[in-house]
Design an enzyme around this catalytic site. Sequence first.
Site, PDB file in Angstrom:
ATOM      1  N   CYS A   1     -12.100 -24.156   7.345  1.00  0.00           N
ATOM      2  CA  CYS A   1     -11.149 -23.919   6.253  1.00  0.00           C
ATOM      3  C   CYS A   1     -10.084 -25.000   6.109  1.00  0.00           C
ATOM      4  CB  CYS A   1     -10.466 -22.574   6.468  1.00  0.00           C
ATOM      5  SG  CYS A   1     -11.613 -21.211   6.347  1.00  0.00           S
TER       6      CYS A   1
HETATM    7  N1  LIG Z   1     -14.685 -18.797   8.614  1.00  0.00           N
HETATM    8  C1  LIG Z   1     -13.438 -18.548   8.270  1.00  0.00           C
HETATM    9  O1  LIG Z   1     -12.554 -18.460   9.113  1.00  0.00           O
HETATM   10  C2  LIG Z   1     -13.054 -18.333   6.826  1.00  0.00           C
HETATM   11  C3  LIG Z   1     -11.804 -17.754   6.538  1.00  0.00           C
HETATM   12  C4  LIG Z   1     -11.447 -17.523   5.225  1.00  0.00           C
HETATM   13  C5  LIG Z   1     -12.288 -17.920   4.204  1.00  0.00           C
HETATM   14  N2  LIG Z   1     -13.492 -18.520   4.491  1.00  0.00           N
HETATM   15  C6  LIG Z   1     -14.352 -18.888   3.366  1.00  0.00           C
HETATM   16  O2  LIG Z   1     -15.380 -17.920   3.262  1.00  0.00           O
HETATM   17  C7  LIG Z   1     -16.592 -18.531   2.827  1.00  0.00           C
HETATM   18  C8  LIG Z   1     -17.713 -18.226   3.808  1.00  0.00           C
HETATM   19  O3  LIG Z   1     -17.406 -18.852   5.050  1.00  0.00           O
HETATM   20  P1  LIG Z   1     -18.067 -18.393   6.426  1.00  0.00           P
HETATM   21  O4  LIG Z   1     -17.248 -19.040   7.501  1.00  0.00           O
HETATM   22  O5  LIG Z   1     -18.260 -16.923   6.455  1.00  0.00           O
HETATM   23  O6  LIG Z   1     -19.498 -19.105   6.334  1.00  0.00           O
HETATM   24  P2  LIG Z   1     -20.735 -18.903   7.326  1.00  0.00           P
HETATM   25  O7  LIG Z   1     -21.454 -20.208   7.337  1.00  0.00           O
HETATM   26  O8  LIG Z   1     -20.281 -18.289   8.605  1.00  0.00           O
HETATM   27  O9  LIG Z   1     -21.641 -17.808   6.618  1.00  0.00           O
HETATM   28  C9  LIG Z   1     -22.231 -17.972   5.399  1.00  0.00           C
HETATM   29  C10 LIG Z   1     -23.518 -17.172   5.358  1.00  0.00           C
HETATM   30  O10 LIG Z   1     -24.009 -17.277   4.026  1.00  0.00           O
HETATM   31  C11 LIG Z   1     -25.416 -17.424   4.065  1.00  0.00           C
HETATM   32  N3  LIG Z   1     -25.819 -18.014   2.811  1.00  0.00           N
HETATM   33  C12 LIG Z   1     -25.717 -19.301   2.385  1.00  0.00           C
HETATM   34  N4  LIG Z   1     -26.190 -19.425   1.132  1.00  0.00           N
HETATM   35  C13 LIG Z   1     -26.584 -18.195   0.735  1.00  0.00           C
HETATM   36  C14 LIG Z   1     -27.138 -17.680  -0.457  1.00  0.00           C
HETATM   37  N5  LIG Z   1     -27.359 -18.465  -1.514  1.00  0.00           N
HETATM   38  N6  LIG Z   1     -27.461 -16.378  -0.511  1.00  0.00           N
HETATM   39  C15 LIG Z   1     -27.233 -15.571   0.553  1.00  0.00           C
HETATM   40  N7  LIG Z   1     -26.693 -15.996   1.710  1.00  0.00           N
HETATM   41  C16 LIG Z   1     -26.364 -17.296   1.802  1.00  0.00           C
HETATM   42  C17 LIG Z   1     -25.666 -18.261   5.301  1.00  0.00           C
HETATM   43  O11 LIG Z   1     -26.986 -18.106   5.778  1.00  0.00           O
HETATM   44  C18 LIG Z   1     -24.604 -17.691   6.283  1.00  0.00           C
HETATM   45  O12 LIG Z   1     -25.128 -16.618   7.036  1.00  0.00           O
HETATM   46  C19 LIG Z   1     -16.275 -19.994   2.660  1.00  0.00           C
HETATM   47  O13 LIG Z   1     -15.912 -20.245   1.333  1.00  0.00           O
HETATM   48  C20 LIG Z   1     -15.071 -20.198   3.545  1.00  0.00           C
HETATM   49  O14 LIG Z   1     -14.271 -21.270   3.111  1.00  0.00           O
HETATM   50  C21 LIG Z   1     -13.898 -18.704   5.776  1.00  0.00           C
END
Ligand SMILES: NC(=O)c1ccc[n+]([C@@H]2O[C@H](COP(=O)([O-])OP(=O)(O)OC[C@H]3O[C@@H](n4cnc5c(N)ncnc54)[C@H](O)[C@@H]3O)[C@@H](O)[C@H]2O)c1
Length: 430
Positions: A274
């Site tokens: 992030c």
């Molecule tokens: N990790 C954090 O601490 C955090 C905190 C706040 C916001 N975010 C935001 O949340 C969002 C997700 O981040 P994350 O850390 O959970 O990512 P992540 O990589 O942990 O998880 C994403 C998941 O989405 C799946 N995926 C990808 N493309 C897909 C699709 N087209 N259809 C279905 N599934 C799909 C992947 O296989 C994976 O399991 C991002 O925008 C990130 O910036 C993350």
Amino acid sequence: MSYAADLVAKAESRSAAFGVIGLGYVGLPLAVELARAGYRVVGFDISSDVVAAVNDGKSHIKDVPSRVLAPLVESGKIEATREMGRLGEVDAISICVPTPLSKTKDPDISFVMAAVQAVAQAVRPGQAIILESTTYPGSTRELLVPRLHGRGFRIGEDVFVAFSPERVDPGNAEWQTRNTPKVVGGATEACQRVVAALYAPVFDRLVPVSSPEAAELVKLLENTFRSVNIGLVNEMAIVCDKLGVDVWEVIDAAATKPFGFMRFTPGPGLGGHCIPVDPHYLAWKMRGLDYRTRFIEVASEVNSEMPAFWVRKVAEQLNEDAKSVRGSSVLVIGVAYKKDVDDVRESPAVDIVRLLQQQGADVSYHDPHVKALKEDGVNLKSVSLSSGSVAAADCVVIATDHTSLDYAMIGKEARRLVDTRNALNRKAES
Ligand SMILES: NC(=O)c1ccc[n+]([C@@H]2O[C@H](COP(=O)([O-])OP(=O)(O)OC[C@H]3O[C@@H](n4cnc5c(N)ncnc54)[C@H](O)[C@@H]3O)[C@@H](O)[C@H]2O)c1
């Protein structure tokens, strides 16, 4: 009954079914909270491993213990699937897919686009669609809304759209999905009402804002604020180093001011999915509007120079023993991007390891949460941490201050030490 009234009624009776697209650090904890609030949840992910694990009740996310997930799966409250066509089954859809940067630090919205495309193919009247992924202001209206219009649906009458940024802080035992206030910006007044009704049972507090753009900017302000302030204290660490002053002493004393100062701490640089990434979404958007977001650029520059700063400190320490970096053994402690998590995405510790290797050091690492490190050309396995392994290294670098480690032992046994997090002194104080 109107579609809006129908969705509000389904929220109140918890008979609504929720779809969560992307079952990662954000999506899986959200799925669990939705299920705990009483909704039936279908998780959608493109990874067959993730889908199989969730359906087995096994969590791949540290903050979601399997003992919490498993009963929800067994009772049929949560299931996972790769079949995007099933998106039409649910009443509300939360999109939680990754939003990384491309090599040139431009937004990579390909995951969001793939998810939006899947939604657009399956969407039916009477559904609410909530974008949670961090993205640039305007994304909800520019990427999602036109594809729903393309299906002939009226926003706020047939389908309901909002942006609601996920604020999860992995590894934070106090502030989790449920008790962190949830910002919601609906595309219309009806969208706001419907999504607020759907999310009200899930979060302790909702924070309504007037538009998706405002909600998108809330998230970017929060993370830009962190990035800029971390950049400022990192610069202060360099300033103090040049002046021969202890930066930690300065910060601790400054933090006694009861107003007008907020404590941020220096370290090896920015990491995670992030803080190093999100501000660039805003910078990119503003470049398109002929405006240069200078604070974002400067903070990013200072923060990304920190690994090289700490590697110079290692060289200085080795110099005290008349040794060069080339040929010296360096033990890096903690490679996750922050304490008590297993996530190495964008971790500055990886840069430290790589820079030391490039200069010819024999680098090993220990991290209780990261058994193997295969990132960015680095390919190592965690070694055990003992007084022997610490004493054997020419220099020890604390890159991440995991709680479970014995810092008193590390301080006693290390021949030379570079402590990027002040872990030793803090442990001694407490
Ligand atoms: N990790 C954090 O601490 C955090 C905190 C706040 C916001 N975010 C935001 O949340 C969002 C997700 O981040 P994350 O850390 O959970 O990512 P992540 O990589 O942990 O998880 C994403 C998941 O989405 C799946 N995926 C990808 N493309 C897909 C699709 N087209 N259809 C279905 N599934 C799909 C992947 O296989 C994976 O399991 C991002 O925008 C990130 O910036 C993350």
